[in-house]
Scaffold this active site. Structure first.
Site, PDB file in Angstrom:
ATOM      1  N   GLU A   1      40.384  44.624  39.639  1.00 48.46           N
ATOM      2  CA  GLU A   1      40.665  43.089  39.763  1.00 48.46           C
ATOM      3  C   GLU A   1      39.305  43.322  38.474  1.00 48.46           C
ATOM      4  O   GLU A   1      39.994  42.244  37.959  1.00 48.46           O
ATOM      5  CB  GLU A   1      40.568  42.448  41.171  1.00 48.46           C
ATOM      6  CG  GLU A   1      38.407  43.447  41.949  1.00 48.46           C
ATOM      7  CD  GLU A   1      38.099  42.338  42.356  1.00 48.46           C
ATOM      8  OE1 GLU A   1      37.041  42.535  42.498  1.00 48.46           O
ATOM      9  OE2 GLU A   1      39.179  42.205  43.616  1.00 48.46           O
TER      10      GLU A   1
ATOM     11  N   CYS B   1      47.708  51.904  45.220  1.00 49.55           N
ATOM     12  CA  CYS B   1      46.805  50.618  46.471  1.00 49.55           C
ATOM     13  C   CYS B   1      46.712  49.799  45.224  1.00 49.55           C
ATOM     14  O   CYS B   1      47.514  49.339  44.629  1.00 49.55           O
ATOM     15  CB  CYS B   1      45.421  50.680  46.031  1.00 49.55           C
ATOM     16  SG  CYS B   1      44.668  50.242  47.722  1.00 49.55           S
ATOM     17  N   HIS B   2      45.050  49.150  45.049  1.00 50.14           N
ATOM     18  CA  HIS B   2      45.589  47.960  43.887  1.00 50.14           C
ATOM     19  C   HIS B   2      44.943  48.913  42.898  1.00 50.14           C
ATOM     20  O   HIS B   2      45.395  47.493  41.215  1.00 50.14           O
ATOM     21  CB  HIS B   2      43.987  47.552  44.503  1.00 50.14           C
ATOM     22  CG  HIS B   2      43.621  46.648  45.953  1.00 50.14           C
ATOM     23  ND1 HIS B   2      43.791  47.299  46.484  1.00 50.14           N
ATOM     24  CD2 HIS B   2      44.347  45.607  45.949  1.00 50.14           C
ATOM     25  CE1 HIS B   2      43.285  46.271  47.905  1.00 50.14           C
ATOM     26  NE2 HIS B   2      43.726  45.021  47.371  1.00 50.14           N
TER      27      HIS B   2
ATOM     28  N   TYR C   1      49.124  48.873  47.866  1.00 51.07           N
ATOM     29  CA  TYR C   1      48.843  47.487  48.125  1.00 51.07           C
ATOM     30  C   TYR C   1      48.952  46.554  48.337  1.00 51.07           C
ATOM     31  O   TYR C   1      49.637  45.930  48.302  1.00 51.07           O
ATOM     32  CB  TYR C   1      47.546  47.958  48.597  1.00 51.07           C
ATOM     33  CG  TYR C   1      46.410  47.220  49.487  1.00 51.07           C
ATOM     34  CD1 TYR C   1      46.893  48.442  50.708  1.00 51.07           C
ATOM     35  CD2 TYR C   1      46.262  45.976  49.788  1.00 51.07           C
ATOM     36  CE1 TYR C   1      46.673  47.984  51.938  1.00 51.07           C
ATOM     37  CE2 TYR C   1      45.701  45.480  50.957  1.00 51.07           C
ATOM     38  CZ  TYR C   1      45.871  46.574  52.206  1.00 51.07           C
ATOM     39  OH  TYR C   1      45.347  46.276  53.625  1.00 51.07           O
TER      40      TYR C   1
ATOM     41  N   GLY D   1      41.312  50.678  45.204  1.00 45.00           N
ATOM     42  CA  GLY D   1      39.792  50.203  45.314  1.00 45.00           C
ATOM     43  C   GLY D   1      39.362  49.051  45.112  1.00 45.00           C
ATOM     44  O   GLY D   1      40.742  47.799  44.839  1.00 45.00           O
ATOM     45  N   ARG D   2      38.535  48.302  44.645  1.00 44.75           N
ATOM     46  CA  ARG D   2      37.980  46.975  44.485  1.00 44.75           C
ATOM     47  C   ARG D   2      37.705  47.449  42.881  1.00 44.75           C
ATOM     48  O   ARG D   2      38.314  45.776  42.471  1.00 44.75           O
ATOM     49  CB  ARG D   2      37.006  46.171  45.128  1.00 44.75           C
ATOM     50  CG  ARG D   2      37.096  45.450  46.213  1.00 44.75           C
ATOM     51  CD  ARG D   2      35.436  44.658  46.750  1.00 44.75           C
ATOM     52  NE  ARG D   2      34.881  45.611  47.050  1.00 44.75           N
ATOM     53  CZ  ARG D   2      33.154  45.317  46.368  1.00 44.75           C
ATOM     54  NH1 ARG D   2      32.579  44.366  45.154  1.00 44.75           N
ATOM     55  NH2 ARG D   2      32.906  46.022  47.045  1.00 44.75           N
TER      56      ARG D   2
END
Length: 197
Positions: free
Chosen positions: A93, A119-120, A139, A89-90
């Protein structure tokens, strides 16, 4: 099989499926899972985001569910946990900017404990400096970033020692199966129960 105590690192706008499905699946087979978030306490929630693939050049993001936090990351001792899950997801980061997140991740690699990232999530592993000479996936849009951290990127679910990585939530079946294998979890596949006519 001995049940394991597993830590899952979460934060606002973690991907909905990638945080909920592993949490529930690992508990379903008997493991104890704690969702930990920096700067949030037990009983707080994080907002999730749903990343959907609809034929665009990138995923579409919509608001997901609220997901409960079990423990504050700053209050745990990673030595108390047998394995780590890092969803995407976000959230990754900005989670990678917390010292508590980086130090926790480094502990699992220093002790060669099982780690599953999706993913991330490998953005956090890259920031923690634990990917050198590893073979992983992520990802695809963060491939250059994780390769810059010294790993070889592979297309598909990858198991490298105790590290299992996948590209996104569609990889859940293979990604979770590999992680359960690393954990030494044996799932008893009972015969299906026939429904009454």
């Amino acid at each position: 099989m001995s049940n394991k105590k597993i830590l899952e690192i979460v934060g606002d706008f973690v991907e909905d499926y990638e945080v909920m499905v592993p949490y529930q699946a690992l508990e379903m087979v008997g493991h104890e899972v704690d969702a930990a978030c920096p700067e949030k306490e037990a009983g707080d929630t994080v907002k999730t985001a749903v990343h959907d693939f609809r034929g665009d050049q990138t995923y579409l993001e919509t608001r997901g569910h609220d997901f409960g936090v079990d423990v504050a990351l700053e209050e745990i001792d990673p030595a108390d946990y047998d394995a780590l899950v890092v969803p995407g997801g976000r959230a990754p980061e900005y989670l990678r900017t917390y010292d508590s997140v980086i130090e926790t991740v480094q502990h699992f690699f220093e002790e060669d404990k099982p780690v599953a990232a999706l993913c991330h999530g490998p953005q956090i592993l890259a920031a923690a400096g634990v990917l050198e000479d590893r073979e992983i996936t992520s990802y695809p849009a963060v491939r250059a970033e994780v390769e810059g951290a010294g790993c070889s990127w592979v297309d598909g679910t990858v198991r490298d020692g105790n590290l299992v990585t996948g590209q996104a939530w569609p990889d859940h079946p293979e990604w979770l199966a590999e992680f359960l294998d690393v954990l030494g979890t044996e799932v008893d596949h009972a015969d299906p129960v026939a429904a009454d006519d």
